[in-house]
Design a protein around this motif. Structure first.
Motif: not given
Length: 141
Positions: A21-25
């Motif tokens: 899971l790669f999210a900005d914020a």
């Protein structure tokens, strides 16, 4: 599309074994949701931006590898009996956290801890770090 919080754990496939899971914020602690995934063995999480992160007792029952990166967290709390099978923990680019969570000492299977660019963590003064090394956990940085 901004992802400020995760959907409830029932919306994830219950047989999910690996999640990246790669999210900005992400603004809301994702651990209370992710720790309920019963078959999760590998978790890569990037981008949580909150004051605290909490792993509950009985959370992540099968998790063996955890990679955390680009998190802005001041405090990471880990209850006893969380992540009983975790053997490998990698932490990259943690902002604001000044000490490792004492709960790491209660992980019976932890064999390897890798720390990269922990901007505010002082390895010379961190008691948890020293105790982990004393227990035979390989701590690299």
């Amino acid at each position: 599309m901004p992802l400020d919080q995760l959907p409830e754990s029932r919306h994830f496939p219950q047989g999910l074994r690996e999640l990246r899971l790669f999210a900005d914020a992400i603004q809301q602690d994702p651990m209370p949701i992710l720790e309920k995934l019963p078959c999760l063995v590998v978790l890569w999480l990037q981008g949580y931006n909150g004051r605290t992160m909490v792993c509950s007792a009985q959370g992540f029952p099968r998790l063996q590898e955890l990679r955390l990166s680009f998190l802005s967290v001041e405090e990471w709390r880990m209850e006893v009996e969380a992540m009983p099978r975790l053997s490998r923990l990698m932490i990259f680019d943690f902002f604001n956290m000044k000490k490792l969570p004492e709960g790491l000492l209660h992980l019976p299977s932890l064999k390897e801890l890798e720390l990269v660019r922990m901007y505010y963590l002082d390895s010379e003064d961190d008691i948890t770090w020293k105790k982990l090394e004393g227990k035979g956990c390989k701590v690299g940085h």
